[in-house]
Design a protein around this motif. Structure first.
Motif, PDB file in Angstrom:
ATOM      1  N   ARG A   1      59.107   9.409 -11.544  1.00  0.00           N
ATOM      2  CA  ARG A   1      60.401   9.659 -12.229  1.00  0.00           C
ATOM      3  C   ARG A   1      60.869   8.210 -12.774  1.00  0.00           C
ATOM      4  O   ARG A   1      61.258   7.948 -13.901  1.00  0.00           O
ATOM      5  CB  ARG A   1      61.476  10.246 -11.468  1.00  0.00           C
ATOM      6  CG  ARG A   1      62.723  10.325 -11.899  1.00  0.00           C
ATOM      7  CD  ARG A   1      62.917  10.898 -13.286  1.00  0.00           C
ATOM      8  NE  ARG A   1      62.686  12.499 -12.809  1.00  0.00           N
ATOM      9  CZ  ARG A   1      62.598  13.243 -13.729  1.00  0.00           C
ATOM     10  NH1 ARG A   1      62.364  13.024 -15.130  1.00  0.00           N
ATOM     11  NH2 ARG A   1      62.478  14.806 -13.426  1.00  0.00           N
ATOM     12  N   ILE A   2      60.864   7.341 -11.835  1.00  0.00           N
ATOM     13  CA  ILE A   2      61.357   5.955 -12.145  1.00  0.00           C
ATOM     14  C   ILE A   2      60.506   4.840 -12.807  1.00  0.00           C
ATOM     15  O   ILE A   2      60.963   4.404 -14.179  1.00  0.00           O
ATOM     16  CB  ILE A   2      61.995   5.062 -10.856  1.00  0.00           C
ATOM     17  CG1 ILE A   2      63.162   5.696 -10.373  1.00  0.00           C
ATOM     18  CG2 ILE A   2      62.314   3.724 -11.283  1.00  0.00           C
ATOM     19  CD1 ILE A   2      63.731   5.284  -9.051  1.00  0.00           C
ATOM     20  N   LEU A   3      59.294   4.852 -12.553  1.00  0.00           N
ATOM     21  CA  LEU A   3      58.285   4.077 -13.180  1.00  0.00           C
ATOM     22  C   LEU A   3      57.945   4.425 -14.315  1.00  0.00           C
ATOM     23  O   LEU A   3      57.575   3.685 -15.334  1.00  0.00           O
ATOM     24  CB  LEU A   3      57.239   3.607 -12.221  1.00  0.00           C
ATOM     25  CG  LEU A   3      57.903   2.949 -11.058  1.00  0.00           C
ATOM     26  CD1 LEU A   3      56.297   2.577 -10.127  1.00  0.00           C
ATOM     27  CD2 LEU A   3      58.781   1.501 -11.041  1.00  0.00           C
ATOM     28  N   LEU A   4      57.567   5.678 -14.545  1.00  0.00           N
ATOM     29  CA  LEU A   4      56.581   6.239 -15.657  1.00  0.00           C
ATOM     30  C   LEU A   4      57.604   7.113 -16.657  1.00  0.00           C
ATOM     31  O   LEU A   4      57.046   7.367 -17.973  1.00  0.00           O
ATOM     32  CB  LEU A   4      55.798   7.469 -15.212  1.00  0.00           C
ATOM     33  CG  LEU A   4      54.575   6.753 -14.126  1.00  0.00           C
ATOM     34  CD1 LEU A   4      53.635   7.942 -14.100  1.00  0.00           C
ATOM     35  CD2 LEU A   4      53.928   5.608 -14.809  1.00  0.00           C
ATOM     36  N   MET A   5      58.968   7.279 -16.047  1.00  0.00           N
ATOM     37  CA  MET A   5      59.834   8.036 -16.821  1.00  0.00           C
ATOM     38  C   MET A   5      60.873   7.248 -17.557  1.00  0.00           C
ATOM     39  O   MET A   5      61.552   7.248 -18.600  1.00  0.00           O
ATOM     40  CB  MET A   5      60.166   9.391 -16.394  1.00  0.00           C
ATOM     41  CG  MET A   5      59.039  10.235 -16.023  1.00  0.00           C
ATOM     42  SD  MET A   5      59.395  11.968 -15.381  1.00  0.00           S
ATOM     43  CE  MET A   5      59.930  12.629 -16.724  1.00  0.00           C
TER      44      MET A   5
ATOM     45  N   ILE B   1      63.488  -6.417 -12.782  1.00  0.00           N
ATOM     46  CA  ILE B   1      63.971  -5.024 -12.366  1.00  0.00           C
ATOM     47  C   ILE B   1      62.831  -4.197 -11.765  1.00  0.00           C
ATOM     48  O   ILE B   1      62.747  -3.498 -10.659  1.00  0.00           O
ATOM     49  CB  ILE B   1      64.673  -4.198 -13.304  1.00  0.00           C
ATOM     50  CG1 ILE B   1      65.882  -4.963 -13.403  1.00  0.00           C
ATOM     51  CG2 ILE B   1      64.663  -2.998 -12.890  1.00  0.00           C
ATOM     52  CD1 ILE B   1      66.797  -4.628 -14.753  1.00  0.00           C
ATOM     53  N   LEU B   2      61.629  -4.089 -12.624  1.00  0.00           N
ATOM     54  CA  LEU B   2      60.733  -3.398 -12.081  1.00  0.00           C
ATOM     55  C   LEU B   2      59.854  -3.761 -10.858  1.00  0.00           C
ATOM     56  O   LEU B   2      59.537  -3.131 -10.103  1.00  0.00           O
ATOM     57  CB  LEU B   2      59.433  -3.288 -13.398  1.00  0.00           C
ATOM     58  CG  LEU B   2      59.687  -2.178 -14.357  1.00  0.00           C
ATOM     59  CD1 LEU B   2      58.850  -2.324 -15.357  1.00  0.00           C
ATOM     60  CD2 LEU B   2      59.510  -0.814 -13.861  1.00  0.00           C
TER      61      LEU B   2
ATOM     62  N   ASN C   1      51.145  -7.035 -16.764  1.00  0.00           N
ATOM     63  CA  ASN C   1      50.588  -7.672 -15.502  1.00  0.00           C
ATOM     64  C   ASN C   1      51.091  -6.807 -14.233  1.00  0.00           C
ATOM     65  O   ASN C   1      50.412  -7.006 -13.253  1.00  0.00           O
ATOM     66  CB  ASN C   1      51.338  -9.067 -15.851  1.00  0.00           C
ATOM     67  CG  ASN C   1      50.875  -9.905 -16.705  1.00  0.00           C
ATOM     68  OD1 ASN C   1      49.707  -9.980 -16.975  1.00  0.00           O
ATOM     69  ND2 ASN C   1      51.486 -10.933 -17.350  1.00  0.00           N
ATOM     70  N   ILE C   2      52.362  -6.053 -14.601  1.00  0.00           N
ATOM     71  CA  ILE C   2      52.700  -5.295 -13.638  1.00  0.00           C
ATOM     72  C   ILE C   2      51.583  -4.380 -12.966  1.00  0.00           C
ATOM     73  O   ILE C   2      51.757  -4.042 -11.555  1.00  0.00           O
ATOM     74  CB  ILE C   2      54.227  -4.668 -13.731  1.00  0.00           C
ATOM     75  CG1 ILE C   2      55.050  -5.815 -13.705  1.00  0.00           C
ATOM     76  CG2 ILE C   2      54.533  -3.777 -12.890  1.00  0.00           C
ATOM     77  CD1 ILE C   2      56.687  -5.302 -14.141  1.00  0.00           C
TER      78      ILE C   2
ATOM     79  N   ALA D   1      67.998  -4.515  -7.540  1.00  0.00           N
ATOM     80  CA  ALA D   1      67.365  -4.107  -9.072  1.00  0.00           C
ATOM     81  C   ALA D   1      68.647  -3.111  -9.672  1.00  0.00           C
ATOM     82  O   ALA D   1      68.809  -3.222 -10.844  1.00  0.00           O
ATOM     83  CB  ALA D   1      66.281  -3.159  -8.906  1.00  0.00           C
ATOM     84  N   ILE D   2      69.295  -2.339  -8.668  1.00  0.00           N
ATOM     85  CA  ILE D   2      70.465  -1.436  -9.047  1.00  0.00           C
ATOM     86  C   ILE D   2      71.556  -2.308  -9.619  1.00  0.00           C
ATOM     87  O   ILE D   2      72.034  -2.227 -10.805  1.00  0.00           O
ATOM     88  CB  ILE D   2      70.809  -0.512  -8.092  1.00  0.00           C
ATOM     89  CG1 ILE D   2      69.727   0.550  -7.825  1.00  0.00           C
ATOM     90  CG2 ILE D   2      72.101   0.159  -8.641  1.00  0.00           C
ATOM     91  CD1 ILE D   2      69.999   1.382  -6.447  1.00  0.00           C
ATOM     92  N   GLY D   3      71.796  -3.443  -8.987  1.00  0.00           N
ATOM     93  CA  GLY D   3      72.899  -4.240  -9.351  1.00  0.00           C
ATOM     94  C   GLY D   3      72.401  -5.126 -10.925  1.00  0.00           C
ATOM     95  O   GLY D   3      73.345  -5.071 -11.650  1.00  0.00           O
ATOM     96  N   LEU D   4      71.332  -5.184 -11.064  1.00  0.00           N
ATOM     97  CA  LEU D   4      71.034  -5.872 -12.294  1.00  0.00           C
ATOM     98  C   LEU D   4      70.945  -5.010 -13.403  1.00  0.00           C
ATOM     99  O   LEU D   4      71.487  -5.231 -14.644  1.00  0.00           O
ATOM    100  CB  LEU D   4      69.499  -6.433 -12.174  1.00  0.00           C
ATOM    101  CG  LEU D   4      69.277  -7.824 -11.302  1.00  0.00           C
ATOM    102  CD1 LEU D   4      67.829  -8.054 -11.116  1.00  0.00           C
ATOM    103  CD2 LEU D   4      69.924  -8.914 -12.146  1.00  0.00           C
ATOM    104  N   ILE D   5      70.534  -3.732 -13.226  1.00  0.00           N
ATOM    105  CA  ILE D   5      70.521  -2.666 -14.186  1.00  0.00           C
ATOM    106  C   ILE D   5      72.127  -2.441 -14.623  1.00  0.00           C
ATOM    107  O   ILE D   5      72.526  -2.195 -15.602  1.00  0.00           O
ATOM    108  CB  ILE D   5      69.953  -1.365 -13.577  1.00  0.00           C
ATOM    109  CG1 ILE D   5      68.693  -1.481 -13.600  1.00  0.00           C
ATOM    110  CG2 ILE D   5      70.507  -0.232 -14.504  1.00  0.00           C
ATOM    111  CD1 ILE D   5      67.809  -0.212 -12.857  1.00  0.00           C
TER     112      ILE D   5
END
Length: 487
Positions: free
Chosen positions: A246-250, A196-197, A264-265, A165-169
């Motif tokens: 922090r990551i998912l909600l912010m 990514i999510l 869907n997630i 995921a970090i690589g894709l970002i």
């Protein structure tokens, strides 16, 4: 406040020195941990929150930065309080390896909360995995080694997802800084963002003890010494909850993909929460080993937390915060009581602990108060969490209403096994005359009193919860403004 880096640097230095300090390690552990807690309190009352520290003078988003916001300081306090409380349960002599791993864990969990970029979050998560793997295996028996290996294998798998995921970002957005990602996230197409999510969520399920990455939990708790159980509960799980928020909600909040009940997630997370709660409660109901019961219960509570944050409603999010706080205090009480009672009974089977509640009523009453809170009984801390989640889920679609049914059924199941345990404590039984540490008798009573205070006076904590929710509501704008103006 550049000295906030001491919360990470000093434990790392202590980890190196622990190789040479021998019997002094225990004293150093207390000094370092109390320093971390005291420094966190100083930051809280300084009036300088929020603030950003650029490490080495390299300004965001190009360098490493530590960020302190209202949510950050709340979780920093939880982690460092947990570290202090956990150390009080250590009475026997520990070798230098134990303290080396402990210091690394302390540095890594503080780093997970403080870091402002996603790659360093990954590195601190890996350090946490390394430290917990060593601490679980500390007993050096077959059970501990097997539990440690299982945890390391699952964590390594999760790390692969996180790194992908970090690589894709980095490939798509050209940045690793949380604030910079949040400001550019709308540039991603829906497919890339979803991928990514999914990768990030998969990597976080290990620390959050969510199905199917929670098969390590019960064995790890059962194989570990009591202090490590508290490290797992109070430090690792708390840091994992912070990471999810922090990551998912912010960081990914601009498209509101995580705070949308039609996502869907979000529906996948709700389904995983359902499975986690069901499996965990059934496991706890059929288990006699008290440590395993508490491990299953911890998974169920985090399943309810995940359900709460996935509903896409800020009132439900408030309930999720209450669940975190209730479980945090309740499990500290229960693990300390379980430690004391299992030592006296010579067994972890709660049926062998008959009569201990009559001999040591303070501990048994504290355990029962904690159980009632986890069950969601009125006037206990956990009640307000389940009430907010259930009340808001009833206003939503069918899958949320199914969640309400599952939560209510889980509360009944919790009532069955927890009240059965409490009844066993107060039953007649043969009791050996054993002297317990005063701190291990008084501490659970104090923590149980905190649970009662929060339950009876929810406003004592609700204002803090709404402050954190407001930070989430104002993200990414407020968070970005703290960091990126330094460019």
């Amino acid at each position: 406040m550049n000295s906030i880096v001491f919360l990470v640097v000093i434990p790392i230095i202590a980890a190196f020195l622990s190789l040479f300090l021998g019997k002094v390690n225990k004293l150093i552990a207390y000094i370092v941990t109390i320093f971390n807690l005291s420094f966190s309190i100083v930051v809280l009352v300084s009036g300088k929150i929020p603030f950003n520290v650029a490490i080495g003078g390299w300004r965001a988003p190009y360098g490493i930065n530590f960020v302190v916001t209202d949510i950050t300081i709340f979780f920093l306090l939880l982690i460092n309080v947990a570290a202090v409380l956990s150390l009080t349960t250590i009475k026997e002599h520990m070798e230098y390896q134990f303290y080396a791993f402990y210091f690394i864990l302390l540095a890594a969990t503080n780093g997970m909360v403080l870091t402002g970029d996603i790659f360093n979050f990954y590195l601190f998560t890996e350090l946490t995995t390394f430290a917990i793997g060593g601490l679980v295996a500390y007993k050096r028996d077959r059970l501990a080694t097997g539990a440690s290996l299982k945890y390391l294998i699952l964590s390594s798998t999760a790390s692969t997802f996180s790194l992908a995921a970090i690589g894709l970002i980095y490939k798509t957005l050209g940045t690793l800084n949380f604030a910079d990602i949040a400001s550019k996230i709308s540039n991603l197409n829906k497919a890339s963002l979803s991928l990514i999510l999914i990768l990030f969520i998969s990597s976080m399920l290990v620390e959050l003890k969510i199905f199917p990455f929670n098969i390590w939990v019960v064995k790890a708790y059962d194989a570990s010494i009591p202090a490590v159980n508290l490290f797992l509960h109070g430090m690792v799980s708390t840091a994992g909850v912070y990471g999810a928020i922090r990551i998912l909600l912010m960081v990914f909040s601009k498209n509101s993909i995580m705070l949308s009940q039609s996502s869907n997630i979000a529906n996948i997370l709700i389904l995983l929460a359902f499975i986690t709660v069901i499996i965990s409660e059934i496991g706890a109901l059929t288990e006699k080993n008290l440590i395993k019961v508490l491990a299953f219960s911890s998974m169920a509570q985090l399943g309810i937390f995940l359900f709460g944050i996935s509903l896409g409603n800020y009132e439900a999010l408030k309930g999720a915060f209450y669940i975190v706080i209730s479980n945090y205090f309740a499990k500290f009480v229960m693990f300390i009581v379980a430690k004391n009672y299992s030592v006296i009974a010579g067994s972890r089977n709660y049926e062998d602990m008959k009569g201990l509640g009559r001999k040591y009523p303070g501990l048994a009453i504290a355990f029962t108060i904690s159980a009632l809170s986890l069950m969601g009984m009125p006037f206990f801390a956990g009640f307000w969490g389940k009430l907010s989640i259930v009340g808001n889920a009833l206003l939503m679609d069918k899958i949320a209403i199914i969640g309400v049914i599952i939560i209510l059924i889980s509360s009944v199941i919790e009532g069955v096994y927890y009240l059965r345990i409490s009844h066993t404590f107060f039953s007649d039984g043969n009791i050996q005359d054993t002297k317990l540490s005063r701190i291990n008798c008084v501490l659970p009573i104090i923590l149980a009193a905190v649970i009662l205070i929060i339950g009876i006076y929810p406003n004592s904590i609700e204002n803090i919860i709404w402050t954190m929710i407001n930070e989430i509501q104002n993200t990414p704008e407020k968070y970005i403004q703290v960091i990126l103006p330094l460019k």
